[in-house]
Design an enzyme around this catalytic site. Structure first.
Site, PDB file in Angstrom:
ATOM      1  N   HIS A 195       0.815  -1.290  -0.028  1.00 17.52           N
ATOM      2  CA  HIS A 195      -0.039  -0.082   0.070  1.00 17.52           C
ATOM      3  C   HIS A 195       0.728   1.362   0.045  1.00 17.52           C
ATOM      4  O   HIS A 195       0.454   2.393  -0.432  1.00 17.52           O
ATOM      5  CB  HIS A 195      -1.046  -0.048   0.976  1.00 17.52           C
ATOM      6  CG  HIS A 195      -2.127  -0.899   0.823  1.00 17.52           C
ATOM      7  ND1 HIS A 195      -2.225  -2.334   1.114  1.00 17.52           N
ATOM      8  CD2 HIS A 195      -3.338  -0.843   0.077  1.00 17.52           C
ATOM      9  CE1 HIS A 195      -3.182  -2.887   0.830  1.00 17.52           C
ATOM     10  NE2 HIS A 195      -3.939  -2.187   0.126  1.00 17.52           N
ATOM     11  N   GLU A 437      -9.993 -11.512  -5.158  1.00 14.42           N
ATOM     12  CA  GLU A 437      -8.678 -10.983  -4.630  1.00 14.42           C
ATOM     13  C   GLU A 437      -8.073 -12.414  -4.220  1.00 14.42           C
ATOM     14  O   GLU A 437      -6.809 -12.661  -4.017  1.00 14.42           O
ATOM     15  CB  GLU A 437      -8.638 -10.322  -3.456  1.00 14.42           C
ATOM     16  CG  GLU A 437      -9.223  -8.918  -3.918  1.00 14.42           C
ATOM     17  CD  GLU A 437      -9.328  -7.756  -2.836  1.00 14.42           C
ATOM     18  OE1 GLU A 437      -8.542  -7.021  -2.649  1.00 14.42           O
ATOM     19  OE2 GLU A 437     -10.375  -7.890  -1.893  1.00 14.42           O
ATOM     20  N   ASP A 461      -3.756  -8.369  -4.395  1.00 10.38           N
ATOM     21  CA  ASP A 461      -4.001  -9.383  -3.478  1.00 10.38           C
ATOM     22  C   ASP A 461      -4.094 -10.651  -4.200  1.00 10.38           C
ATOM     23  O   ASP A 461      -3.767 -11.674  -3.902  1.00 10.38           O
ATOM     24  CB  ASP A 461      -5.272  -9.209  -2.695  1.00 10.38           C
ATOM     25  CG  ASP A 461      -4.932  -8.291  -1.551  1.00 10.38           C
ATOM     26  OD1 ASP A 461      -3.912  -8.533  -0.825  1.00 10.38           O
ATOM     27  OD2 ASP A 461      -5.626  -7.179  -1.201  1.00 10.38           O
ATOM     28  N   CYS A 508      -9.484  -3.760 -10.596  1.00  9.92           N
ATOM     29  CA  CYS A 508      -8.901  -2.257 -10.020  1.00  9.92           C
ATOM     30  C   CYS A 508      -7.553  -2.576  -9.355  1.00  9.92           C
ATOM     31  O   CYS A 508      -7.102  -1.529  -8.671  1.00  9.92           O
ATOM     32  CB  CYS A 508     -10.091  -2.018  -9.072  1.00  9.92           C
ATOM     33  SG  CYS A 508     -10.142  -3.131  -7.698  1.00  9.92           S
TER      34      CYS A 508
END
Ligand code: PEP
Ligand code: MG
Length: 576
Positions: A195, A437, A461, A508
């Protein structure tokens, strides 16, 4: 002679500048210059951190078990004594005032003064106390981090050609960097889709992550080139390297300018296929960047950023304001808001549960909100209420079972029912979707889509769980490979199944914003991409120069590869 250090490409681009090491302790510290009116509260912040550190140490001292080694008591009382010394607990206040700097920076400066004094001491016992001073300072810094504030008008006290070198920066730290200017940054920790790296991309500056030991290898003030596309840092470059990289930097800057020309052009392929390019955002104000880069809708709003950098949970009203602001800013275009996705690397301060034995396999994502119904209900009510002001879609993260989907839908129904009873308006037909994910979700996507209006593939993920490689662990960052045949098969299965069922599917994860993969994804039948706004124009350019005619066959050729080393070379032939 120059040296080249290798890491993992974080965010593309070139920067040439001087190293600014973030700190000697385990907590990284930036130097901020604060506006006059914030000085008083900054001194208070420092004072309360000292008080809290003292309470912590005294509590530890008071709870030492009888059978503990005697040194433990003397070690803690030494730390209390060091903390009580005005050199640590008072002098930094003066520095905050005189230099108008943040508390962390004042403490670090004072620490340097103290450490220099220790280095002069000849007596071994006393010299060894140097490590204790660092540990106490570390403890204060951690307490300060728990009371961090966003200094909205602060500036990084450096020039724009500064390369920030840190051990690691948490997603919560990165939110604070959004308003601060520097040319590039380099971290020891992290991976391409950690992140931290994703947020670095949102700053629109080059970065290299997973360097392992950059902070030891680089010296303060040293001249370096950061190549965020190749994931390398060149230390003390020679004239030839500098000339080469200055040219690359100029080309990169030029390319950015020329891409802005297609900002208002449609994202349509040469053979007329319309593609939807949407933005990923972390905070409501990021919508502006989506618009600046020609995007109109938001395919992923990571709502958890509203829950970080604060000591308590945001209320229903606070959340409503944020969701409503995004919905209104998008003027009728859809925004897909993902429900709270925490529990792995994004841990808010109010979260007391701890992260479990293996956080990424533990109580995170939708598992956590299903286990904390009051948090879930508050968020769902806020989302539903905001749906009266624009086109909101709700999306659940980290699903692995259809049972979770049924439970989520029951929660939505419960929230709707409570609003109906209170006569509060919301969109009765709000679309509900889920993220793919986890491999189980990808394989069973047909089952998922019986209950959901849409799915969005979170490749960050999906790669992690398919390959068993932690996306934020620098030690295995070289194994993190979105082009692995197993990942591509899952992607193909999800996209093709959703298309066959007539359901919406998007990607995404970071893969959606990587222009190298755009044609492959188009060939697999993907029509909806959601990415960081800074990638929108580069992907649009690929879309506009693509003829999809033979792409499905090319995608099949790539899917037929079973050796991961052969994927990228074949993929590159699609991009010439
Ligand atoms: C993903 O996993 O791809 C995703 C988009 O979610 P996040 O990066 O926030 O985990
Ligand atoms: Mg994810």
């Amino acid at each position: 002679m120059s040296i080249t250090l290798r890491g993992v490409a974080g965010a593309g681009g070139i920067a040439i500048g001087h190293v600014h090491l973030v700190s000697e302790t385990t907590v990284d510290v930036v130097h901020l210059v604060l506006p006059e009116e914030e000085i008083f509260s900054e001194i208070n912040r420092f004072d309360s951190a000292i008080r809290e550190t003292r309470t912590q140490l005294e509590m530890l001292w008071g709870s030492i078990p009888d059978n503990a080694p005697a040194e433990l008591g003397s070690f803690l009382s030494l730390h209390i004594m060091l903390l009580n010394d005005p050199a640590l607990s008072r002098d930094p206040r003066t520095l905050i005032e005189e230099q108008r700097c943040n508390a962390e920076w004042a403490l670090m400066q004072q620490l340097e003064v103290l450490l220099a004094q220790f280095d002069e001491i000849e007596e071994d016992y006393l010299r060894e106390r140097r490590a204790d001073v660092i540990q106490v300072a570390d403890r204060i810094l951690k307490v300060l981090a728990g009371h961090s504030v966003v200094h909205s008008h602060a500036q990084l006290a450096t020039d724009v050609d500064t390369i920030l070198v840190a051990h690691d920066l948490s997603p919560a730290d990165m939110v604070q960097y959004k308003d601060i200017e520097f040319a590039a940054f380099v971290t020891d920790a992290g991976g391409a889709t950690s992140h931290t790296a994703i947020l670095a991309r949102s700053l629109g500056i080059p970065s290299v992550v997973a360097m392992h030991n950059a902070r030891e290898m680089l010296k303060e003030g040293e001249l370096v080139i950061v190549d965020g596309t190749q994931g390398i840092v060149i230390v003390e470059p020679d004239e030839t390297e500098l000339a080469h990289y200055r040219q690359l930097h100029a080309d990169w800057a030029q390319k950015k300018i020329s891409l802005t020309k297609i900002r208002t052009e449609a994202a349509v392929t040469m053979d007329g296929v319309a593609i939807e390019l949407m933005g990923n955002i972390e905070l409501p104000q990021d919508v502006a960047e989506v618009h600046e880069n020609g995007g109109s809708a938001v395919g992923l709003f990571r709502s958890e950023f509203l829950f970080l950098s604060r000591d308590d949970l945001p209320t229903e009203e606070e959340q409503l304001e944020a969701y409503k602001a995004v919905a209104e800013a998008l003027k009728g275009q859809p925004v897909t808001i993902r429900t709270l996705d925490i529990g792995t690397d994004k841990i808010p301060r109010w979260f007391e549960r701890g992260t479990g034995i293996n956080p990424a396999l533990g109580l995170c994502g939708v598992r956590l909100t299903l286990a904390q119904p009051h948090i879930f209900q508050t968020q769902l009510r806020a989302l539903l209420r905001a749906s009266a002001f624009g086109k909101i879609q709700i999306m659940f993260p980290l699903l692995s079972e259809t049972r979770q989907i049924r439970q989520c839908l029951q929660h939505v129904e419960l929230a709707k029912q409570s609003l109906r009873e209170e006569n509060i308006a919301f969109d009765e037909d709000i679309k509900i979707g889920g993220m793919v994910e986890i491999p189980a979700a990808a394989i069973n996507v047909a089952g998922f889509l019986k209950h959901l209006s849409f799915v969005s593939i979170g490749t960050n993920d999906l790669v992690q769980y398919t390959l068993g490689v932690d996306r934020g662990d620098d030690q295995v960052a070289h194994l993190y490979n979105p082009a692995h045949p197993a990942v591509l098969h899952l992607l193909a299965h999800v996209i093709r199944t959703a298309n066959r069922m007539g359901k919406e599917v998007s990607v995404c994860g970071e893969l959606a914003g990587d222009p190298r993969f755009t044609r492959l994804l188009l060939g697999l039948g993907l029509k909806r991409f959601s990415m960081h706004p800074s990638s929108l124009l580069a992907v649009k350019e690929v879309v506009r120069t693509t003829d999809t005619g033979t792409l499905e066959a090319s995608a099949d050729q790539i899917l037929a590869i079973d050796d991961e080393d052969q994927v990228l070379p074949l993929l590159d032939t699609l991009n010439v």
